[in-house]
Design an enzyme around this catalytic site. Structure first.
Site, PDB file in Angstrom:
ATOM      1  N   LYS A  20      61.127 -16.093 -51.477  1.00 50.79           N
ATOM      2  CA  LYS A  20      62.081 -16.725 -50.566  1.00 50.79           C
ATOM      3  C   LYS A  20      63.384 -15.940 -50.529  1.00 50.79           C
ATOM      4  CE  LYS A  20      64.211 -21.350 -49.997  1.00 50.79           C
ATOM      5  NZ  LYS A  20      64.188 -22.714 -50.571  1.00 50.79           N
ATOM      6  N   SER A  77      62.856 -26.099 -47.483  1.00 49.90           N
ATOM      7  CA  SER A  77      63.427 -24.893 -46.932  1.00 49.90           C
ATOM      8  C   SER A  77      62.647 -23.637 -47.312  1.00 49.90           C
ATOM      9  CB  SER A  77      64.883 -24.750 -47.413  1.00 49.90           C
ATOM     10  OG  SER A  77      64.939 -24.622 -48.824  1.00 49.90           O
ATOM     11  N   SER A 110      62.133 -28.762 -51.494  1.00 50.55           N
ATOM     12  CA  SER A 110      61.919 -27.573 -50.668  1.00 50.55           C
ATOM     13  C   SER A 110      60.726 -26.714 -51.035  1.00 50.55           C
ATOM     14  CB  SER A 110      63.184 -26.713 -50.655  1.00 50.55           C
ATOM     15  OG  SER A 110      64.194 -27.348 -49.899  1.00 50.55           O
TER      16      SER A 110
END
Length: 410
Positions: free
Chosen positions: A33, A110, A134
């Site tokens: 990420k 996210s 997330s």
């Protein structure tokens, strides 16, 4: 060499870091990420103004260093929602990764890109971060396995914070076996080379689960359209424990838990990013901008009631679970909502997800989400929450009792 970006998972699909050592992750590939430091790379945190105002990382995040040292190869940096402050996966600046298991539906955020990279077979596993859900939410929406570890269990050096009180580095994979192997590397207290001993200890401990607790108020939140999709998977879980019991965990109601989480998280988020927002005046999507504006208001308020409730929740859940009990809940109420939905509908979905994700978040407990077949073949997530520090035991138990016939079909 990187790989194609057919599903839009990657911010930078060409970034590759070769393994620096050899170990139990030999031959695997992973994605990261875009909030986790890679030497020489500038993390965007999902926002062009953040990208412009920050410098390349001096070194790898500790989690990345460990994975490379045990034989995994990094291939690609994945998209995230703006400053990690969303559970949807839609980004006004960089677009929305395509959910491979639900075309036309949001991937969840996210850690949206990380989930899509794994679900689309572009990476064997991927790192994300999980503050309010997330990792768990996108893993559920994309039909893969995911773990939010015990708070504080994974070294956060080199990770852009959101709300340090709740921030964790989590990971996603397509099998419980690989989820456990990654955990053996990241959760090792010393040198990752010690993982074989950890694995043997976890496997032995995982054989004994005293009781499964099914949280009534959590199951009351499930979408009626899911019908009895949960019943078969729940039977497998129950067969892997000595006993099972339905319990009420939140005398105050999960809405009160969600509200406590929301204000404590928002206050920390503004303390973490408020100064940068004021100085950089970044352009945010409307939903993200509204959340930061609310966080600014919340930051100046008295949160003593929320603090007291959190302390009570920690005590209650730790006492309930001990080191050999497991709490079972739906990861989120239902399947991934359609992409491009109305703001109020997406906010309603976010609220439902937070009502469930706040349980482990407030208590700092490890939570794994398992993929099951939902209505019309869409993914659902079934979650198991362990006692404090029982991450490897939880993962080992899943590997021992979870049957392929209840997993989401590939």
């Amino acid at each position: 060499m990187g790989h194609n970006n057919e599903f839009g998972a990657y911010m930078d699909p060409a970034l590759v870091e070769r393994p620096t050592g050899s170990g139990i992750l030999n031959g695997t590939t992973f994605a990261v990420k875009d909030v986790i430091a890679i030497r020489g790379h500038v993390s965007s945190a999902g926002n062009p103004d953040w990208l412009r105002s920050h410098k390349p990382a001096d070194g790898h995040a500790e989690a990345v260093r460990r994975l490379l040292a045990t034989g995994a190869e990094l291939r690609g940096v994945t998209h995230t929602d703006e400053l990690m402050y969303s559970l949807g996966g839609e980004n006004i600046h960089y677009g929305t990764p395509i959910n491979p298991r639900g075309r036309g539906r949001i991937p969840g955020g996210s850690s949206s890109g990380s989930a899509v990279a794994v679900a689309s077979y572009r990476a064997d596993f991927a790192l994300g971060t999980d503050t309010g859900g997330s990792v768990r939410v996108p893993a559920s929406y994309c039909g893969i396995y995911g773990l939010r570890p015990s708070h504080g269990a994974i070294d956060m050096r080199g990770v852009i914070p959101l709300a340090p009180r709740f921030d964790t580095v989590g990971w996603m994979a397509r099998s419980p076996e690989l989820l456990l192997r990654v955990g053996e590397v990241l959760l090792a207290s010393g040198d990752p080379a010690d993982t074989p001993a950890m694995a043997a200890k976890a496997e032995d401990a995982g054989r004994s689960v005293r009781k499964l607790f099914l949280a009534k108020e959590a199951w009351a939140l499930t979408d009626p359209s899911c019908g009895d999709c949960w019943s078969g998977p729940l039977r497998y879980l129950q067969a892997g424990a000595a006993a099972a019991e339905e319990v009420m965990i939140a005398a105050e109601g999960l809405d009160a838990w969600k509200e406590a989480f929301r204000v404590l998280q928002a206050s920390q988020i503004w303390a973490t990013h408020g100064a940068w927002i004021r100085s950089a005046n970044p352009t945010f999507g409307p939903d993200i901008a509204a959340r930061f504006a609310l966080a600014e208001q919340i930051a100046g308020q008295d949160h003593s009631n929320a603090e007291a409730l959190q302390h009570s929740i920690v005590r209650r859940l730790c006492d309930l679970l001990g080191d050999d009990g497991i709490l079972v809940i739906p990861t989120v109420p239902g399947v991934a909502p359609p992409a491009g939905g109305k703001a109020e509908e997406l906010e309603r979905n976010r609220s439902g997800a937070l009502s469930l994700c706040c349980i482990a978040g407030l208590a700092g407990l490890p939570q794994a989400t398992l993929p099951v077949e939902g209505p019309k073949g869409l993914p659902l997530g079934l979650s198991v929450i362990g006692g404090p520090g029982q991450d490897l035991r939880l993962l080992a138990w899943i590997g021992q009792i979870w049957k392929p016939s209840v997993q989401l079909h590939s």
